[in-house]
Write an enzyme that holds these catalytic residues in place. Structure first.
Site, mmCIF file in Angstrom:
data_model
loop_
_atom_site.group_PDB
_atom_site.id
_atom_site.type_symbol
_atom_site.label_atom_id
_atom_site.label_comp_id
_atom_site.label_asym_id
_atom_site.label_seq_id
_atom_site.Cartn_x
_atom_site.Cartn_y
_atom_site.Cartn_z
ATOM 1 N N MET A 325 -0.462 4.739 -2.119
ATOM 2 C CA MET A 325 -0.665 3.613 -3.023
ATOM 3 C C MET A 325 -1.758 2.676 -2.528
ATOM 4 S SD MET A 325 1.273 4.376 -5.449
ATOM 5 C CE MET A 325 1.256 2.941 -6.502
ATOM 6 N N VAL A 402 5.093 0.864 4.005
ATOM 7 C CA VAL A 402 6.328 1.621 3.734
ATOM 8 C C VAL A 402 7.397 0.779 3.053
ATOM 9 C CG1 VAL A 402 6.211 3.438 5.459
ATOM 10 C CG2 VAL A 402 6.932 1.135 6.135
ATOM 11 N N LYS A 408 8.137 -4.845 5.950
ATOM 12 C CA LYS A 408 7.247 -5.664 5.114
ATOM 13 C C LYS A 408 7.283 -7.117 5.588
ATOM 14 C CE LYS A 408 7.663 -2.869 0.857
ATOM 15 N NZ LYS A 408 6.352 -2.314 0.559
ATOM 16 N N SER A 430 8.515 -1.090 -4.914
ATOM 17 C CA SER A 430 9.123 -0.597 -6.165
ATOM 18 C C SER A 430 10.553 -1.095 -6.307
ATOM 19 C CB SER A 430 9.145 0.922 -6.225
ATOM 20 O OG SER A 430 8.347 1.515 -5.277
ATOM 21 N N HIS A 451 3.057 -4.394 -9.010
ATOM 22 C CA HIS A 451 3.585 -3.037 -8.921
ATOM 23 C C HIS A 451 2.695 -2.065 -9.686
ATOM 24 C CE1 HIS A 451 7.027 -0.030 -9.834
ATOM 25 N NE2 HIS A 451 6.500 0.230 -8.671
ATOM 26 N N ASN A 454 1.817 5.367 -9.804
ATOM 27 C CA ASN A 454 1.173 6.491 -9.125
ATOM 28 C C ASN A 454 0.828 7.597 -10.131
ATOM 29 O OD1 ASN A 454 0.475 8.424 -7.207
ATOM 30 N ND2 ASN A 454 2.589 9.045 -6.858
ATOM 31 N N GLU A 463 2.880 -3.873 -13.202
ATOM 32 C CA GLU A 463 3.878 -4.915 -13.449
ATOM 33 C C GLU A 463 3.573 -6.077 -12.500
ATOM 34 O OE1 GLU A 463 7.946 -2.567 -14.708
ATOM 35 O OE2 GLU A 463 7.419 -2.547 -12.599
ATOM 36 N N ASN A 501 11.235 0.866 -14.038
ATOM 37 C CA ASN A 501 12.211 1.684 -13.320
ATOM 38 C C ASN A 501 13.639 1.314 -13.694
ATOM 39 O OD1 ASN A 501 10.340 3.262 -12.085
ATOM 40 N ND2 ASN A 501 10.269 2.060 -10.198
HETATM 41 P P1 NAI Z 1 2.861 5.784 2.216
HETATM 42 O O1 NAI Z 1 3.886 6.176 3.174
HETATM 43 O O2 NAI Z 1 1.973 6.814 1.604
HETATM 44 O O3 NAI Z 1 1.914 4.685 2.890
HETATM 45 C C1 NAI Z 1 2.352 3.624 3.649
HETATM 46 C C2 NAI Z 1 1.271 3.278 4.666
HETATM 47 O O4 NAI Z 1 1.569 2.023 5.246
HETATM 48 C C3 NAI Z 1 1.167 4.298 5.800
HETATM 49 O O5 NAI Z 1 -0.150 4.746 5.927
HETATM 50 C C4 NAI Z 1 1.581 3.501 7.027
HETATM 51 O O6 NAI Z 1 0.894 3.887 8.186
HETATM 52 C C5 NAI Z 1 1.211 2.089 6.600
HETATM 53 N N1 NAI Z 1 1.910 1.058 7.340
HETATM 54 C C6 NAI Z 1 3.205 1.018 7.695
HETATM 55 N N2 NAI Z 1 3.459 -0.137 8.342
HETATM 56 C C7 NAI Z 1 2.319 -0.833 8.385
HETATM 57 C C8 NAI Z 1 1.948 -2.091 8.931
HETATM 58 N N3 NAI Z 1 2.818 -2.854 9.564
HETATM 59 N N4 NAI Z 1 0.693 -2.498 8.798
HETATM 60 C C9 NAI Z 1 -0.208 -1.739 8.164
HETATM 61 N N5 NAI Z 1 0.084 -0.530 7.632
HETATM 62 C C10 NAI Z 1 1.333 -0.096 7.746
HETATM 63 O O7 NAI Z 1 3.627 4.963 1.083
HETATM 64 P P2 NAI Z 1 3.228 4.720 -0.436
HETATM 65 O O8 NAI Z 1 3.794 5.785 -1.262
HETATM 66 O O9 NAI Z 1 1.793 4.413 -0.505
HETATM 67 O O10 NAI Z 1 4.069 3.414 -0.749
HETATM 68 C C11 NAI Z 1 3.662 2.129 -0.327
HETATM 69 C C12 NAI Z 1 4.395 1.088 -1.123
HETATM 70 O O11 NAI Z 1 4.139 1.282 -2.498
HETATM 71 C C13 NAI Z 1 5.906 1.131 -0.982
HETATM 72 O O12 NAI Z 1 6.382 -0.190 -1.018
HETATM 73 C C14 NAI Z 1 6.344 1.906 -2.209
HETATM 74 O O13 NAI Z 1 7.646 1.603 -2.613
HETATM 75 C C15 NAI Z 1 5.361 1.390 -3.222
HETATM 76 N N6 NAI Z 1 5.148 2.257 -4.372
HETATM 77 C C16 NAI Z 1 5.068 3.607 -4.229
HETATM 78 C C17 NAI Z 1 4.858 4.418 -5.330
HETATM 79 C C18 NAI Z 1 4.748 5.887 -5.166
HETATM 80 O O14 NAI Z 1 4.790 6.605 -6.174
HETATM 81 N N7 NAI Z 1 4.590 6.398 -3.971
HETATM 82 C C19 NAI Z 1 4.719 3.845 -6.690
HETATM 83 C C20 NAI Z 1 4.762 2.404 -6.714
HETATM 84 C C21 NAI Z 1 4.997 1.667 -5.587
#
Ligand code: NAI
Length: 710
Positions: A325, A402, A408, A430, A451, A454, A463, A501
Site C-alpha cells: 500500500m 503493518v 502504528k 483498514s 483508506h 488495493n 475513504e 468493509n
Molecule cells: P505490507 O506488509 O505490504 O507493508 C508494510 C510495510 O511497513 C513493510 O514494508 C514494513 O517493513 C513497513 N514497516 C513496518 N513497521 C514500520 C515502521 N515502524 N516504520 C516504517 N516502516 C515500517 O502491508 P500493506 O498491505 O501495505 O498494508 C499497510 C497498511 O495498509 C495496513 O495498515 C493495512 O491494513 C492497510 N491496507 C492494506 C490493504 C491491502 O489490501 N493490503 C488495503 C487497504 C489498507
C-alpha cells in the site's frame, strides 16, 4: 429575454457561421430547449437563399457538444410512445441539417459526444482541431442506451460497420488523430486554423459539387455481401456478448448496425429506433445515469457541510511504509506531481517499493497513458528513505505500516518530535479505530484515516475517515488531496470496518454460513457473479488472503456480534495453511491455474464444519448474500456514517465493484420497493438480526418511501 444558444453570422461571401454557445453552462448539451432552437434555426437556414454554405462550431473552449442532456435522459420513463416521439423530434432536426440546400461542415474542437456527434454526422463534412481535448465518440452504452438519433446508422456508413460497431458497442471515443485516421473527420488541423479550414472546405465542396456525392452516399446501404455481413457480425457478436456481461445496450447497438446498415438510411433509422426504445427509461439506464451524477456530486463535494472551510495547500507528503500500500500511495502522489518521501525500516522493502512504483509507470507507458519523460519527472519527485528526519518538512504524512495498533502508535510517538507541529497525519489502516489512535497524538484534530484500496493505481476510491476529534480542516484537506491525485474520496465517520468493509463483511460472512449449510462454493460464487459482482465472495476471500479476511472480519464481527453468525471455516483454512491464491490453495486450489480449481482437500475441511446438506436455490443464495449487506448499509446511513445514500452506493461501486448498473445496494432496494424488501427479509428472520429490517427500513416501508426519495 431568453438568451439564445445559437448565433448565426454570414461572411461577405455568403458562408453562414453558426456558433453553438449555450448560455449559463460550461458545456453545450442537447436538451429540449436547445433542440427547439436548433429546429427553428434549421427552418430559417433553409430559407436563406443567399447562403452558399454553412459551418457550425462551438463557442465553448475545448468543448463542441457534450451530447444529450443527461438529466433529461435520466428522467425518461419506459413509455414507448412518448420516447418514440422524442426520438422522432431529434431525427427531424438532424434530417433538416442533412437536407440543407448547400454544403455544411461541422468544425469540431473538444468533446463531441453522443447526440453531439449524431448532429455532426448530419453535416456533409466534419473537420476537427488537434486541441488535446478533442474527443469524438458515441458513449451511450455507458449509460445503458444506444445512439438514438441515427448514430449507429450514419457512423456505420461513414467508417464501415465493423469499426463503427467496435466504437459504439464499447462506448469508445477517438482523439483528433485517430478520428482523421478512421475517417470520422475529413481533416484534423491546429486549433487556430480550424475555422478558416472549415470555411475553405465548405467553399471547395460548393465549387466542386462533392457535397452532393457525399450526401447521396450517406443515404445508401453500406452494401456488405451476405458473406461479409455474416462473418463480420458473427465475430462482433461473440466479442460484444463476452464484454457486455449480459447488459443489453451493447448487443442492441450491434443489432441496430447489423440489421440497419444494409438498408437505405431511412429504414436503418427505423431499425435503430426499435432497438433504442426498450432501453430508454429502463432501470439499468436510469441507474447508470444516477451513478454518473453521484460521481459528479462527489467530485464537487468538499467533504464537510461548512463550505467556508478551506483545504490547506499540500506541497509535499510523507508515506510511512513501503509495502504493497505504501508504495502504491507514494506512486500515486508523484505521478500527479506531488513530491513524496517514502519511509521504511527495511532497506530491501524500500527497494521493492520503488520497483513496484516503476513497474506501474512502465505499464502505463505501455498503454500510452504516460510518457517516458513524465515517468522520469515523477520518479524525480520520489524519495526513498530509512531516515525519520526526512519527514520533518512534510505537510501531510500518510501511514501505511503493518496492521498492528501498537506498531502504528509507537511510530507516531517516535515521529512526533520530528514532524511539523501542525502536520496532518492520516492512517491507511483498514480496521483500527482512528479515534483511539488519535489519543496518542497531541493534536487529534489533525489525525484522520485515509483508506486507499488495493491496487492503489487502479482503485479510485479513498475513504477519508473522521475520528471523533478530526477537524473540518483536516477532512477537507485530505479530500482535496485525494482528488488532486485523481481519486474519488468519500468522507466516512469512524466505525469498525469504516463504510465499505463494514458492508462487505456481512456478505462475505453469509457466504461462509451458506457453505456450512450445504451450499456448493461454486454455486455461491455463481449467484454473486450472476447478480453482477466482478467475482464471487469465495473467490474474493482466496484473493484477499484468508488470514487477512479472518483477521479483518473478526474486527467487524466482534464489533457487531449481534448480527454476525460465527463461522469456523476461515480458522480451519488458516490453520491448514490454506491462505488463498498467495499460498497456492484456499477454498480452491491454484496449483494449476490462477482461476482456481475444485479441491478435494478443501471438501474434507468443509465436511468437518458443515452442519447441513440442504439444497439451496440460487435465489436463496442471492437473497442471503445481499440482504445482510442491505441492512448493514441502512444502519450506516441511519448512524450518519456517511452523509448521503449515494455515498453508500458509490462506495460499494468503486470499492468492491458492486454492479453500477444496479445503482448500488440502496438503489437495488429502492427498485424492488421497501415493502417487497421487508417481505423477503421476513422469509429469513429465523437466521437472526442480520435479516431484521432496521427502523429506517420499517419507516420507509410504512410511508411507502425509499432511501433516495425520502
Ligand atoms: P505490507 O506488509 O505490504 O507493508 C508494510 C510495510 O511497513 C513493510 O514494508 C514494513 O517493513 C513497513 N514497516 C513496518 N513497521 C514500520 C515502521 N515502524 N516504520 C516504517 N516502516 C515500517 O502491508 P500493506 O498491505 O501495505 O498494508 C499497510 C497498511 O495498509 C495496513 O495498515 C493495512 O491494513 C492497510 N491496507 C492494506 C490493504 C491491502 O489490501 N493490503 C488495503 C487497504 C489498507
Amino acid at each position: 429575454m431568453v438568451q439564445s444558444a445559437l448565433r448565426l453570422e454570414v461572411t461577405s461571401d455568403g458562408i453562414g457561421i453558426l456558433t453553438f454557445d449555450q448560455p449559463g453552462s460550461r458545456a453545450n448539451t442537447l436538451g429540449q430547449a436547445v433542440l427547439a432552437e436548433l429546429e427553428a434555426t434549421v427552418g430559417q437556414l433553409k430559407a436563406r437563399t443567399e447562403l452558399r454554405g454553412l459551418v457550425m462550431r462551438s463557442g465553448k473552449p475545448g468543448m463542441f457538444v457534450a451530447g444529450a442532456d443527461l438529466k433529461e435522459l435520466g428522467a425518461m420513463r419506459p413509455d414507448p410512445e412518448l420516447n418514440r416521439r422524442v426520438v422522432r423530434h431529434g431525427h427531424e432536426i438532424i434530417l433538416g441539417f442533412e437536407a440543407l440546400p448547400f454544403p455544411a461542415v461541422a468544425a469540431i474542437e473538444g468533446g463531441c459526444m453522443g447526440g453531439g456527434l449524431e448532429l455532426a454526422l448530419a453535416f456533409d463534412y466534419r473537420i476537427c482541431s488537434t486541441h488535446p481535448k478533442t474527443d469524438i465518440g458515441l458513449p451511450e452504452v455507458k449509460v445503458g442506451l444506444i445512439p438514438g438519433w441515427g448514430g449507429t446508422q450514419r457512423l456505420s456508413r461513414l467508417i464501415g460497420p465493423s469499426l463503427a460497431a467496435e466504437m459504439i458497442c464499447a462506448g469508445d471515443s477517438a482523439n483528433a488523430e485517430r478520428a482523421k485516421q478512421i475517417g470520422i473527420v475529413f481533416d484534423a488541423v491546429p486549433p487556430e486554423r480550424l475555422l478558416d479550414e472549415a470555411v475553405r472546405l465548405v467553399k471547395w465542396a460548393g465549387e466542386t459539387g462533392d457535397w452532393r456525392v457525399v450526401r447521396k452516399r450517406k443515404q445508401q446501404p453500406v452494401g456488405l455481401s451476405e458473406e461479409q455481413a455474416s462473418f463480420t457480425f458473427a465475430v462482433a457478436r461473440a466479442i460484444v456478448a463476452e464484454k457486455s456481461k449480459g447488459l443489453p445496450a451493447p448487443l442492441a447497438a450491434l443489432t441496430a448496425i447489423e440489421k440497419g446498415c444494409n438498408l437505405p438510411l431511412e429504414d436503418g433509422l427505423k431499425v435503430e429506433t426499435e432497438q433504442f426504445i426498450p432501453l430508454a427509461g429502463s432501470p439499468i439506464s436510469r441507474n447508470l445515469i444516477a451513478v454518473f451524477f453521484a460521481g459528479q456530486r462527489l467530485a464537487k463535494d468538499p467533504g464537510v457541510a461548512d463550505t467556508s472551510v478551506q483545504p490547506r495547500d499540500v506541497k509535499t507528503v510523507g508515506v510511512l511504509g513501503a509495502g504493497l500500500m505504501g508504495a502504491g500511495i507514494a506512486g500515486a502522489h508523484v505521478r500527479r506531481g506531488i513530491p513524496a518521501a517514502m519511509l521504511d525500516v527495511i532497506p530491501a522493502a524500500l527497494e521493492k517499493g520503488v520497483a513496484a512504483i516503476t513497474k506501474v509507470m512502465e505499464s502505463r507507458i505501455a498503454i500510452g497513458r504516460m510518457t517516458p519523460a513524465e515517468m522520469v519527472a515523477a520518479l524525480g519527485k520520489l524519495t526513498a528513505t530509512t531516515v525519520l528526519n526526512v519527514m520533518a518538512d512534510r505537510d501531510v504524512v500518510i501511514e501505511a505500516v503493518v496492521e498492528n495498533e501498537a506498531a502504528k502508535t509507537a511510530l507516531y510517538k517516535q515521529l512526533q518530535p520530528i514532524l511539523k507541529p501542525d502536520v496532518i497525519l492520516a492512517s491507511n489502516t483498514s480496521t483500527i479505530s482512528i479515534t483511539r489512535m488519535a489519543k496518542v497524538w497531541p493534536r487529534p484534530e489533525n489525525l484522520a484515516g485515509m483508506h486507499f484500496f488495493n491496487p492503489v493505481d487502479r482503485m479510485q476510491l479513498v475513504e477519508v475517515i473522521r475520528g471523533e476529534k478530526t477537524s473540518d480542516e483536516t477532512t477537507v484537506t485530505l479530500v482535496a488531496l485525494a482528488k488532486k491525485i485523481g481519486k474519488t474520496p468519500i468522507v466516512v465517520r469512524d466505525c469498525p470496518g469504516f463504510l465499505v468493509n463494514r458492508i462487505l463483511f456481512p456478505y462475505i460472512n453469509e457466504s461462509l454460513v451458506l457453505l456450512e449449510e450445504g451450499a456448493d462454493p461454486r454455486a455461491i460464487d455463481k449467484a454473486a457473479t450472476a447478480f453482477g459482482m466482478p467475482m464471487g465472495p469465495i473467490t474474493l476471500n482466496d484473493l484477499v488472503g484468508n488470514d487477512t479476511a479472518l483477521y479483518a472480519g473478526r474486527v467487524v464481527n466482534v464489533a457487531f456480534a449481534d448480527r454476525a453468525a460465527p463461522s469456523r471455516i476461515l480458522d480451519e483454512l488458516v490453520a491448514a495453511g490454506r491462505l488463498g491464491q498467495k499460498s497456492g490453495a484456499g477454498f480452491y486450489s491454484y496449483a494449476k491455474s490462477s482461476r482456481g480449481a475444485d479441491d478435494p482437500a478443501f471438501a474434507a475441511i468443509l465436511d468437518k464444519v458443515r452442519h447441513g446438506r440442504r439444497a439451496i436455490s440460487p435465489e436463496e443464495i442471492t437473497d442471503r448474500l445481499f440482504l445482510p449487506m442491505l441492512t448493514e448499509a441502512s444502519r450506516c446511513l441511519s448512524e450518519g456514517i456517511v452523509r448521503d445514500p449515494s455515498d453508500v452506493d458509490m462506495g460499494l461501486i468503486l470499492g468492491i465493484g458492486f454492479p453500477a448498473w444496479r445503482g448500488g445496494i440502496l438503489r437495488w432496494a429502492d427498485e424492488m420497493g421497501m415493502a417487497k424488501v421487508l417481505e423477503k427479509l421476513k422469509q429469513y428472520e429465523r437466521l437472526g438480526e442480520r435479516f431484521e429490517p432496521t427502523e429506517q427500513m420499517r419507516r420507509l416501508a410504512a410511508e411507502a418511501r425509499s432511501f433516495y426519495f425520502v
